[in-house]
Enzyme design. Structure first.
Site, PDB file in Angstrom:
ATOM      1  N   HIS A   1       0.830  -1.203   0.000  1.00 58.49           N
ATOM      2  CA  HIS A   1       0.000   0.000   0.000  1.00 58.49           C
ATOM      3  C   HIS A   1       0.869   1.259   0.000  1.00 58.49           C
ATOM      4  O   HIS A   1       0.649   2.180  -0.792  1.00 58.49           O
ATOM      5  CB  HIS A   1      -0.918  -0.028   1.229  1.00 58.49           C
ATOM      6  CG  HIS A   1      -1.831   1.147   1.347  1.00 58.49           C
ATOM      7  ND1 HIS A   1      -3.155   1.100   1.003  1.00 58.49           N
ATOM      8  CD2 HIS A   1      -1.609   2.421   1.782  1.00 58.49           C
ATOM      9  CE1 HIS A   1      -3.716   2.279   1.216  1.00 58.49           C
ATOM     10  NE2 HIS A   1      -2.796   3.102   1.702  1.00 58.49           N
ATOM     11  N   GLU A   2       1.860   1.301   0.863  1.00 59.60           N
ATOM     12  CA  GLU A   2       2.707   2.492   0.958  1.00 59.60           C
ATOM     13  C   GLU A   2       3.610   2.633  -0.266  1.00 59.60           C
ATOM     14  O   GLU A   2       3.860   3.752  -0.732  1.00 59.60           O
ATOM     15  CB  GLU A   2       3.543   2.442   2.240  1.00 59.60           C
ATOM     16  CG  GLU A   2       2.732   2.378   3.529  1.00 59.60           C
ATOM     17  CD  GLU A   2       1.738   3.526   3.660  1.00 59.60           C
ATOM     18  OE1 GLU A   2       1.983   4.610   3.088  1.00 59.60           O
ATOM     19  OE2 GLU A   2       0.706   3.335   4.327  1.00 59.60           O
ATOM     20  N   HIS A  16       1.679   4.218  -3.031  1.00 53.66           N
ATOM     21  CA  HIS A  16       1.651   5.675  -2.854  1.00 53.66           C
ATOM     22  C   HIS A  16       2.910   6.290  -3.464  1.00 53.66           C
ATOM     23  O   HIS A  16       2.845   7.283  -4.203  1.00 53.66           O
ATOM     24  CB  HIS A  16       1.585   6.029  -1.372  1.00 53.66           C
ATOM     25  CG  HIS A  16       0.201   6.000  -0.796  1.00 53.66           C
ATOM     26  ND1 HIS A  16      -0.890   6.530  -1.440  1.00 53.66           N
ATOM     27  CD2 HIS A  16      -0.258   5.512   0.399  1.00 53.66           C
ATOM     28  CE1 HIS A  16      -1.969   6.376  -0.692  1.00 53.66           C
ATOM     29  NE2 HIS A  16      -1.617   5.761   0.426  1.00 53.66           N
ATOM     30  N   HIS A  35      -5.658   7.239  -2.774  1.00 51.18           N
ATOM     31  CA  HIS A  35      -6.652   6.286  -2.293  1.00 51.18           C
ATOM     32  C   HIS A  35      -7.821   6.183  -3.267  1.00 51.18           C
ATOM     33  O   HIS A  35      -8.223   7.177  -3.876  1.00 51.18           O
ATOM     34  CB  HIS A  35      -7.161   6.694  -0.899  1.00 51.18           C
ATOM     35  CG  HIS A  35      -6.145   6.513   0.175  1.00 51.18           C
ATOM     36  ND1 HIS A  35      -5.912   7.465   1.148  1.00 51.18           N
ATOM     37  CD2 HIS A  35      -5.275   5.507   0.440  1.00 51.18           C
ATOM     38  CE1 HIS A  35      -4.965   7.048   1.969  1.00 51.18           C
ATOM     39  NE2 HIS A  35      -4.558   5.855   1.553  1.00 51.18           N
ATOM     40  N   TYR A  55     -10.017   2.501   1.225  1.00 47.62           N
ATOM     41  CA  TYR A  55     -10.316   2.520   2.656  1.00 47.62           C
ATOM     42  C   TYR A  55     -11.138   1.288   3.034  1.00 47.62           C
ATOM     43  O   TYR A  55     -11.893   0.750   2.217  1.00 47.62           O
ATOM     44  CB  TYR A  55     -11.153   3.755   2.999  1.00 47.62           C
ATOM     45  CG  TYR A  55     -10.381   4.985   3.415  1.00 47.62           C
ATOM     46  CD1 TYR A  55      -8.999   5.069   3.282  1.00 47.62           C
ATOM     47  CD2 TYR A  55     -11.048   6.090   3.935  1.00 47.62           C
ATOM     48  CE1 TYR A  55      -8.316   6.204   3.665  1.00 47.62           C
ATOM     49  CE2 TYR A  55     -10.377   7.241   4.323  1.00 47.62           C
ATOM     50  CZ  TYR A  55      -9.009   7.282   4.177  1.00 47.62           C
ATOM     51  OH  TYR A  55      -8.327   8.405   4.550  1.00 47.62           O
TER      52      TYR A  55
END
Length: 681
Positions: free
Chosen positions: A215-216, A219, A225, A274
């Site tokens: 996930h990071e 980014h 998101h 999310y």
């Protein structure tokens, strides 16, 4: 009042209560107490402790990042100095945006606005240059990183690189832009490449889950998101009463200047989405799935790995499919290859727009259409080096109904000239076409407006011209011309769009295979996204559903050699065309003309691709029809000449009959032409 026996029992009870009260009145000490042996004959009490467990198997970033301020991001006001970085601006009084994003100054300005109400002038530059060059991310592990965090980061890098063309390489002294992976409090990262050193943290609570590291890293590669998409309200419902008031700004859609869907559908299964209870105030859901997601019973917030659409988007952002095509495709003899296109520079005879376009179509191509700066630079450099004395080159730009388009020879191939803003440095109202013209003063090639030209104006507006066609893979051997027995691993269409997994029914639903299929069937379709040509939806060559909304399906760059096209063309009895087609395919497989621009949302060309013939066969049909019309016209003229010796009444009678006959013949010809046009389209 009491008997003797009853008094004895009462004395025992009172004595026991006093004894218990005495021991309870003693002070509690820190010394260990001796545990007496239990007497199983006496009654005992059992104490039961209930422990409340977490709903998920691991903490999410918004829980781990709550009320923290990592040392490398937080700076006190008394540290002084001009080089002290500014503390990032986030939401809910924190330094994080959306829970785990560290905003760079430009993104912060776009999202929150500037104090003076003015924006910097680097909007387009930042939006274009925040990707890592050539898809290579240079990284450096901090000396104090947690060993578990290092292991999770390596596994996350492997997860991404095995599925895309992204590469992670250790930083050297020559790499100015890189990511330092640290283990400060929390899980956080910036979005995209910022320039210089940027940090990614996998702190306590993040180091055990590979999904959090993925996930990071996404980014860092440029992902925001998923719930922040501008079109998200069609797919999910934000339940504001259940959101803690200070976190409401985290649920606002992001500015389109920073993020665009790029034609991909809303991804419920994205690892960037999310969870349904993120920033909840009362334990209730803050995001509800609606629309197609609700009907398909899709869930949100997984952290197991990249979803199918995550992979397709990452490939699209970094042109992974185009890079593969560049390495695996070839051009015909005497054509110049650049990236995934082939070019032929025709110096003469010089032609006007229509003549040049028709000549390019003979080669299954079109007048050149410039899609990006790299192609523009290539054309300028090649022409200046090889044709310094030719000052004008005809291109495919043409004005239609007041708007300039790239004209590639058909209505379906028209695309607006939106490559860059300076196409319109000339007056678009005055000219009807675009040429690549050398400036007499600077000797630099520039795009200028010009007239299309007509036959009456020859030789005026007749220039040398550039033909373009897609570079194609070499044909492969096979038993069927439609490639039904293809079992290769090509996983994207000829337009560079990643295929949808055959077992997936989103974004495009179908009935070819069940979602729980674990093996390939007789047609080769199963739990993969490789190009195939299944029997129930047989087409002219291998194809696949795509992971974009508007492109339901597309053909893949797979062509069969040898007798493949002989069987198809044999129905017309044209052996010369068959031989020419086979010879062409042995050198380079030819497919119907189409755009090669990967960034534009091109409507699928189902109607244009229903045949397996190329432009040479089209031209053959056109010549046959023209010959038939000419033959009918000649016969009519001969009959009219014979009747001219008859009487006036006979001439009138025969003339009326001839008119009726020609009228019927005209209808037949129109009908035939209409059938041909439908077949061609």
């Amino acid at each position: 009042m009491f008997g003797k026996g009853e008094r004895t029992v009462l004395h025992i009870i009172v004595w026991g209560c006093l004894n218990i009260a005495f021991w309870l009145s003693l002070p509690v000490t820190t010394a260990p107490l001796a545990v007496p042996e239990l007497d199983h004959k006496k009654p005992t009490a059992r104490i039961i402790v209930h422990v409340r467990q977490r709903r998920s198997k691991h903490w999410d970033f918004w829980q781990l990042n709550s009320n923290i301020c990592p040392p490398s991001l937080c700076f006190s006001s008394d540290e002084g100095g001009e080089d002290v970085p500014k503390r990032p601006r986030g939401t809910a009084g924190s330094i994080f945006y959306n829970g785990d994003i560290v905003l760079d100054p430009y993104s912060e300005q776009i999202i929150f606005g500037s104090a003076g109400g003015r924006r910097r002038k680097r909007a387009t530059v930042r939006n274009r240059d925040n990707l890592w060059k050539d898809g290579v991310v240079y990284f450096l592990f901090d000396r104090g990183i947690n060993p578990l965090a290092r292991k999770a980061a390596k596994r996350a890098m492997k997860h991404i690189s095995e599925r895309t063309c992204i590469q992670f390489k250790k930083k050297t002294k020559d790499n100015e832009d890189y990511v330092r992976i640290i283990s400060e409090p929390g899980c956080w990262s910036s979005v995209g490449r910022l320039g210089g050193e940027q940090k990614l943290s996998l702190g306590r609570g993040c180091e055990r889950e590979v999904g959090t590291a993925v996930h990071e890293l996404l980014h860092t590669l440029g992902f925001w998101h998923e719930h922040s998409r501008p079109d998200r309200d069609d797919y999910v419902e934000i339940v504001y009463p259940n959101i803690s008031p200070r976190y409401v700004p985290d649920f606002l859609p992001i500015n389109e200047t920073l993020s665009k869907p790029r034609g991909f559908p809303y991804d419920y299964k994205s690892i960037m989405h999310y969870k349904d209870r993120t920033f909840t105030n009362n334990g209730g859901k803050t995001i509800r799935v609606i629309g197609v997601g609700k009907s398909m019973k899709l869930t949100i917030g997984q952290r197991d790995g990249m979803s199918e659409i995550d992979i397709a988007q990452l490939k699209d952002m970094y042109f992974c499919n185009q890079k593969q095509d560049k390495n695996e495709t070839v051009c015909p003899k005497d054509w110049v290859k650049f990236q995934t296109s082939c070019y032929q520079f025709i110096r003469g005879p010089r032609k006007q727009f229509a003549g040049a376009q028709k000549e390019c179509q003979r080669y299954n191509g079109h007048l050149v259409a410039v899609d990006n700066q790299y192609e523009n630079n290539f054309l300028n450099k090649y022409i200046k080096q090889n044709f310094p004395n030719i000052r004008n080159w005809r291109t495919g730009g043409r004005r239609i109904n007041g708007t300039f388009y790239w004209d590639q020879g058909g209505v379906d191939d028209l695309r607006k000239l939106d490559f860059r803003s300076d196409w319109f440095t000339f007056d678009p109202k005055r000219y009807t076409s675009i040429v690549l013209r050398m400036n007499a003063k600077t000797d630099n090639l520039e795009w200028k407006g010009d007239w299309v030209g007509s036959a009456k104006q020859l030789p005026k507006y007749a220039y040398s011209y550039i033909c373009e066609r897609p570079a194609k893979r070499k044909c492969i051997k096979g038993d069927h011309p439609d490639g039904r027995d293809y079992r290769g691993t090509l996983d994207h269409t000829r337009d560079g769009i990643t295929c949808q997994n055959w077992t997936s029914h989103y974004p495009h639903d179908h009935k070819l295979v069940d979602s729980d299929a674990v093996e390939e069937d007789k047609d080769g379709i199963g739990p993969h996204n490789f190009c195939r040509n299944p029997m129930s939806r047989r087409r002219n060559r291998p194809w696949c559903f795509t992971n974009k909304l508007k492109e339901t399906w597309g053909y893949c760059d797979v062509s069969i050699c040898t007798r493949a096209f002989k069987e198809n063309a044999g129905d017309n009895g044209d052996t010369n065309t068959d031989k020419a087609r086979v010879d062409m395919d042995n050198t380079l497989s030819s497919v119907p003309q189409g755009t090669h621009n990967r960034d534009s949302n091109v409507v699928p060309r189902q109607t244009r691709d229903k045949n397996t013939f190329d432009q040479e066969v089209f031209s053959k049909w056109e010549s046959q029809i023209a010959d038939a019309n000419k033959s009918n016209s000649d016969k009519g003229r001969r009959r009219g000449h014979q009747r001219s010796t008859s009487s006036k009444e006979k001439m009138q009678r025969d003339g009326r009959a001839r008119n009726r006959k020609n009228s019927r013949g005209g209808r037949n010809n129109h009908g035939r032409d209409r059938r041909y046009r439908n077949w061609k389209s």
